[in-house]
Design a protein around this motif. Structure first.
Motif, PDB file in Angstrom:
ATOM      1  N   PHE A 619     -13.432   2.355  13.809  1.00 52.59           N
ATOM      2  CA  PHE A 619     -13.256   2.306  11.965  1.00 52.59           C
ATOM      3  C   PHE A 619     -12.619   3.315  11.405  1.00 52.59           C
ATOM      4  N   TYR A 620     -12.346   4.830  12.327  1.00 54.06           N
ATOM      5  CA  TYR A 620     -11.115   5.198  11.560  1.00 54.06           C
ATOM      6  C   TYR A 620      -9.500   4.856  11.953  1.00 54.06           C
ATOM      7  N   THR A 621      -9.909   3.801  12.688  1.00 58.24           N
ATOM      8  CA  THR A 621      -8.079   2.937  13.126  1.00 58.24           C
ATOM      9  C   THR A 621      -7.880   1.891  12.012  1.00 58.24           C
ATOM     10  N   PRO A 622      -9.033   1.491  11.037  1.00 55.94           N
ATOM     11  CA  PRO A 622      -8.150   1.015   9.726  1.00 55.94           C
ATOM     12  C   PRO A 622      -7.765   1.533   8.983  1.00 55.94           C
ATOM     13  N   CYS A 623      -8.852   3.031   8.636  1.00 50.69           N
ATOM     14  CA  CYS A 623      -8.462   3.967   7.902  1.00 50.69           C
ATOM     15  C   CYS A 623      -6.383   4.035   8.053  1.00 50.69           C
ATOM     16  N   LEU A 624      -6.750   4.891   9.346  1.00 51.91           N
ATOM     17  CA  LEU A 624      -5.245   5.087   9.765  1.00 51.91           C
ATOM     18  C   LEU A 624      -4.214   4.279   9.144  1.00 51.91           C
ATOM     19  N   ALA A 625      -4.156   3.039   9.691  1.00 52.41           N
ATOM     20  CA  ALA A 625      -3.900   1.767   9.101  1.00 52.41           C
ATOM     21  C   ALA A 625      -3.337   1.160   8.159  1.00 52.41           C
ATOM     22  N   CYS A 626      -3.995   1.636   7.117  1.00 51.11           N
ATOM     23  CA  CYS A 626      -4.291   0.833   5.890  1.00 51.11           C
ATOM     24  C   CYS A 626      -3.418   2.724   4.992  1.00 51.11           C
ATOM     25  N   PHE A 627      -3.318   3.775   5.697  1.00 55.92           N
ATOM     26  CA  PHE A 627      -2.091   4.411   5.278  1.00 55.92           C
ATOM     27  C   PHE A 627      -1.147   4.251   6.296  1.00 55.92           C
ATOM     28  N   VAL A 628      -0.821   3.720   7.162  1.00 52.34           N
ATOM     29  CA  VAL A 628       0.246   3.509   7.501  1.00 52.34           C
ATOM     30  C   VAL A 628       0.838   2.368   6.508  1.00 52.34           C
ATOM     31  N   VAL A 629       0.247   1.251   6.106  1.00 46.51           N
ATOM     32  CA  VAL A 629       0.418   0.306   5.697  1.00 46.51           C
ATOM     33  C   VAL A 629       0.997   0.600   4.356  1.00 46.51           C
ATOM     34  N   VAL A 659      -2.012  -7.989   7.475  1.00 45.44           N
ATOM     35  CA  VAL A 659      -1.847  -8.638   9.349  1.00 45.44           C
ATOM     36  C   VAL A 659      -1.933  -7.162  10.053  1.00 45.44           C
ATOM     37  N   VAL A 660      -1.182  -6.078  10.014  1.00 45.64           N
ATOM     38  CA  VAL A 660      -1.147  -5.195  10.218  1.00 45.64           C
ATOM     39  C   VAL A 660      -2.251  -4.429  10.781  1.00 45.64           C
ATOM     40  N   ILE A 661      -3.059  -4.065   8.733  1.00 46.18           N
ATOM     41  CA  ILE A 661      -4.942  -3.746   9.486  1.00 46.18           C
ATOM     42  C   ILE A 661      -5.355  -4.219  10.464  1.00 46.18           C
ATOM     43  N   ALA A 662      -5.212  -5.614  10.397  1.00 45.28           N
ATOM     44  CA  ALA A 662      -6.533  -6.834  11.100  1.00 45.28           C
ATOM     45  C   ALA A 662      -5.808  -6.459  12.362  1.00 45.28           C
ATOM     46  N   VAL A 663      -4.252  -6.151  12.978  1.00 44.10           N
ATOM     47  CA  VAL A 663      -3.406  -6.571  14.262  1.00 44.10           C
ATOM     48  C   VAL A 663      -4.732  -4.935  14.959  1.00 44.10           C
ATOM     49  N   CYS A 743      -2.573  14.599   4.042  1.00 45.76           N
ATOM     50  CA  CYS A 743      -3.648  14.425   4.588  1.00 45.76           C
ATOM     51  C   CYS A 743      -3.678  14.355   5.980  1.00 45.76           C
ATOM     52  N   LEU A 744      -2.707  13.966   6.204  1.00 44.57           N
ATOM     53  CA  LEU A 744      -2.369  13.575   8.256  1.00 44.57           C
ATOM     54  C   LEU A 744      -1.827  14.915   9.085  1.00 44.57           C
ATOM     55  N   PHE A 745      -1.540  15.799   7.385  1.00 48.81           N
ATOM     56  CA  PHE A 745      -1.412  16.959   7.907  1.00 48.81           C
ATOM     57  C   PHE A 745      -2.745  18.055   8.420  1.00 48.81           C
ATOM     58  N   LEU A 746      -3.717  18.062   7.100  1.00 47.30           N
ATOM     59  CA  LEU A 746      -4.479  18.873   7.884  1.00 47.30           C
ATOM     60  C   LEU A 746      -5.902  17.791   8.568  1.00 47.30           C
ATOM     61  N   LEU A 747      -5.560  15.914   9.680  1.00 41.16           N
ATOM     62  CA  LEU A 747      -5.672  16.070  10.431  1.00 41.16           C
ATOM     63  C   LEU A 747      -5.381  16.330  11.442  1.00 41.16           C
TER      64      LEU A 747
END
Length: 818
Positions: A619-629, A659-663, A743-747
């Motif tokens: 479930f962290y994958t769709p979080c990052l995918a959301c930030f990507v898109v 589409v990107v988030i689902a993939v 956020c990504l820097f902290l991650l």
């Protein structure tokens, strides 16, 4: 075989015709209803005799042996005592025909006379025999020579001195029995003796005869699996180089010497030890010389060390002393002119009876019991009852043999029985010490009946080492916690090496190897046992664990509150700029990800290990995918819309962000399904880093799918960082890219710190740090992306208007055009 027997018969017949010396009948011959044969080496041939004429040796010309003469008198005494008994063989008398067996190769005439009748050993197809049984001869070599002649007619041969193991083979010696114990018994006692005093480094001296050779082979077999090593062997002969032999023994630092040899070789060996000043040795005497009467009187015998011996337990025979006195008092000259058979001559009239009585009594009871065993067998064959025996039964040697095998009677408090090999069923040995007065003093006992019993009274032994038990070893014993590393071919020669941590030394199990502890145990260097490792994991009751779980619950609460806040302000510019509906997806995924934190505490199980990683990775994958898109959309809106209008139009038309988030989500789900299907994660014991602890953790990254799953997260993080960095110069108050970048820097910083800790620290709190890293990853999104927007919605509502956002965009557009 027939030609061999014919030759022997011819030789016997020729020798009968040779004039022989005379002897009174009372010494070597006694008339009786049933005759017993006797073979005793009253004289013994000296050295090697060259046989140049076909005639028997004249034993009376050879060296007289007093111990054998005593044995000869014991047989005579036994027969007389049996004949005087009114219960054993009533109205039946036993006679004997005894021969002086002084040579193992030149004494066949006497033997042939025992196995023949009137000069013939066969009558038609039937073998003839003058005697019902034979007692003797003494040595194993002599017995091997003559035994086949008695075996062919199953004439019982009850031996009193042949201890070689070969006579236990009933296929070769079917009518052979013995009242002396076989070598295996005395060798066993010698091994017991050495183990009792912990003597491990020994020499073995033997003579070149069947008895000694058999003893050496048995000794080699019996010390296998023990700590005893045979360091040196030597064969004693008439021309032995004793100087060389003792120098070699001294060079190897051997302190214990076993002398298992015939008496005639022992005496020069001991005399040479005195002559060459051999000192500080322990001498272990075999039964042939342990009760020797001459050697203890030698001058300087005390200087060679301590002498211990093993002998058959001496049994006092009442009446023997009186018999010998009366025998020597008789005048045996009446029949001096009577012709007798060869080797029945002994010029013994001048012997002092006290000397005979005082001689080595080692084999007296075996002779005594042999005569009584034969008498009991004849008693059963004749079906003797009270006062009489049946006189209408024809007795043959094989009938006596069958009853001999069944012998079971008590004689002078000793049980007389034979086993299936014709050997005595019960062994009894004395351990003797040659004390300073020249006597063989009994200091120990070995009994096999009714149970095995072995004891030694150490206080009776006066050691040559100032009262301490002498040490006989090649190398000193290792200290506890050290293994033995063998040097050379002997296991007794070694050096010591310490057992390293994780191993221990157990000399009762294997002194030559360090034994590895079990996975659940540990040890320090030089240990003799292992200690159970302490099992460690972070329990739910741990203080830090409680704080982290409270913080996780707070995260879920904040996520829910922010979702409610965003829902009530869904149509405002701040919510739409944050992602609109994506915000609810991100907040929901963050809440589900937080479940992983709770499974880092408590004792891991298979379920724990799955739920420790699955919620966060999936479930962290769709979080990052959301930030990507989201980062990509921001760049498109402010930069790419003008330059690539068609791409922007396609993205908006087909909802490319979903589409990107689902993939990304379904790809991660597929990878994790493959991972857990290939082999679900399970607990494991970490024992490498801490020797005294077991850190219970979960296996991770066992299969490639797990690695790809983590790489997918890393790839999304990298793309997100690239896109958000491209939008770093967007309007200051409307810069979603900067928030995502932070956020990504902290991650990234969180997981770099955790990776460093994971490499450097391997204790149980690595699970706590892992949970903290997961929680930090969730809070970095919640606090640095959503919290500022919540602040604007609640405390700066004037910035959450359409006009304010349009002003920011116009200002940014004017700056770009300039």
């Amino acid at each position: 075989m027939k030609h061999f027997l014919a030759s022997l018969c011819l030789l016997g017949s020729l020798l009968l015709a040779v004039p022989q010396c005379t002897l009174p009948a009372s010494e070597f011959h006694l008339q009786g209803d049933y005759l017993l044969g006797g073979l005793f080496d009253v004289h013994h041939a000296i050295g090697s005799i060259v046989h140049v004429r076909p005639e028997a040796i004249d034993c009376s010309s050879q060296r007289f042996t007093l111990p054998s003469y005593r044995m000869f008198q014991v047989m005579r005494f036994s027969i007389e005592e049996i004949n005087n008994s009114t219960s054993l063989l009533p109205n039946v008398s036993l006679g004997y025909e005894i021969f002086d067996h002084c040579s193992d190769t030149l004494n066949f005439p006497g033997v042939l006379k025992l196995v023949s009748v009137n000069g013939s050993i066969r009558e038609g197809n039937k073998y003839m025999s003058k005697v019902m049984a034979v007692i003797g001869p003494f040595g194993s070599t002599e017995t091997l020579t003559v035994a086949p002649l008695f075996m062919m007619n199953l004439i019982p041969m009850v031996n009193y001195g042949s201890a070689s193991s070969v006579f236990s083979e009933k296929q070769r010696f079917p009518s052979f029995l013995r009242t002396v114990h076989p070598n295996k018994d005395i060798i066993q006692v010698i091994v017991h003796l050495m183990q009792h005093f912990n003597w491990r480094w020994v020499a073995f001296l033997k003579s070149s005869d069947a008895y000694s050779t058999d003893g050496l082979e048995l000794f080699k077999k019996q010390i296998k699996g023990t700590k005893i090593c045979l360091a040196y062997t030597e064969e004693l002969q008439h021309d032995t180089n004793y100087s060389r032999m003792y120098k070699e023994i001294e060079a190897q630092k051997i302190s214990t010497i076993i002398v298992f040899s015939l008496k005639k070789y022992v005496e020069p060996a001991i005399q040479s030890a005195i002559q060459f000043h051999v000192t500080n040795k322990v001498w272990i005497a075999g039964d042939t010389w342990s009760l020797n009467k001459n050697l203890p009187k030698l001058k300087g015998i005390q200087n060679i060390g301590t002498i211990l011996g093993v002998s058959e337990t001496v049994v006092v025979m009442p009446g023997l002393r009186d018999f010998i006195y009366s025998s020597k008092d008789q005048k045996h000259c009446e029949n001096a002119g009577q012709e007798k058979f060869c080797n029945q001559v002994c010029n013994c009239s001048s012997l002092n009876p006290d000397e005979v009585i005082a001689e080595n009594p080692s084999y007296s009871f075996p002779i005594y019991s042999a005569a009584y065993a034969i008498a009991h067998a004849i008693h059963k064959v004749l079906q003797c009852g009270v006062g009489k025996c049946r006189n209408n039964i024809t007795v043959y040697p094989y009938m006596v043999l069958e009853e001999l095998k069944k012998s079971n009677f008590t004689l002078l408090n000793r049980v007389i029985q034979f086993d299936e090999n014709g050997d005595p069923k019960y062994a009894s040995y004395s351990i003797v010490y040659w004390n300073r007065t020249g006597d063989a003093e009994e200091v120990g006992l070995y009994e096999s009946h009714p149970s095995v019993y072995f004891s030694i009274n150490n206080t009776k032994i006066h050691w040559h080492t100032n009262g301490k038990v002498p040490i006989s070893e090649c190398s000193p014993e290792c200290d506890a916690g050290y293994k033995k590393e063998q040097d050379g071919i002997h296991k007794c020669c070694f050096h010591c090496e310490i057992c390293l941590n994780g191993t221990y030394e157990n000399r009762t199990e294997d002194a030559y190897h360090c034994i590895r502890c079990q996975e659940t145990e540990w040890s320090v260097d030089g240990s003799t046992s292992c200690t159970p490792r302490s099992v460690e994991y972070v329990p739910f009751t741990d203080g830090v664990a409680i704080l982290i779980m409270v913080a996780t619950c707070a995260l879920v609460g904040l996520s829910l509150a922010m979702a409610v806040l965003f829902a009530t302000n869904y149509s405002t510019p701040v919510v739409k700029s944050a992602g609109g509906s994506m915000c609810f997806l991100i907040l929901g995924c963050l809440s589900v990800c937080s479940l992983s934190v709770f499974f880092y505490f408590g004792k891991p199980t298979g379920t724990y290990c799955i739920l420790r990683y699955l919620p966060f990775l999936l479930f962290y994958t769709p979080c990052l995918a959301c930030f990507v898109v989201r980062s990509f959309q921001i760049v498109c809106i402010f930069k790419m819309a003008a330059k690539f209008p068609k791409l922007h139009s396609w993205w908006m038309k087909y909802n490319g962000q979903w589409v990107v988030i689902a993939v990304a989500f379904f790809t991660q789900a597929l990878l994790l399904t493959i991972e857990y299907a290939s082999g679900p994660h399970k607990p494991y014991n970490e024992t490498f880093w801490y020797p005294d602890k077991i850190i219970i953790g979960c296996e991770i990254g066992k299969f490639k799918a797990f690695t790809i799953s983590v790489l997918l997260l890393g790839s999304l993080c990298f793309l997100c960082f690239v896109f958000s960095y491209m939008g770093k110069d967007l309007p200051k108050n409307y810069n979603e890219a900067k928030a995502i970048t932070f956020c990504l820097f902290l991650l990234i910083l969180t997981w770099v710190i955790f990776a460093t800790e994971y490499i450097m620290y391997h204790g149980k709190y690595i699970q706590t740090l892992n949970a903290l890293a997961v929680l930090s990853s969730l809070y970095s999104v919640l606090l640095w992306y959503f919290l500022p927007k919540c602040y604007i919605i609640i405390f700066q509502p004037h910035k959450n208007t359409q006009q304010y956002f349009q002003g920011l965009i116009q200002s940014y557009t004017q700056n770009i055009s300039k």
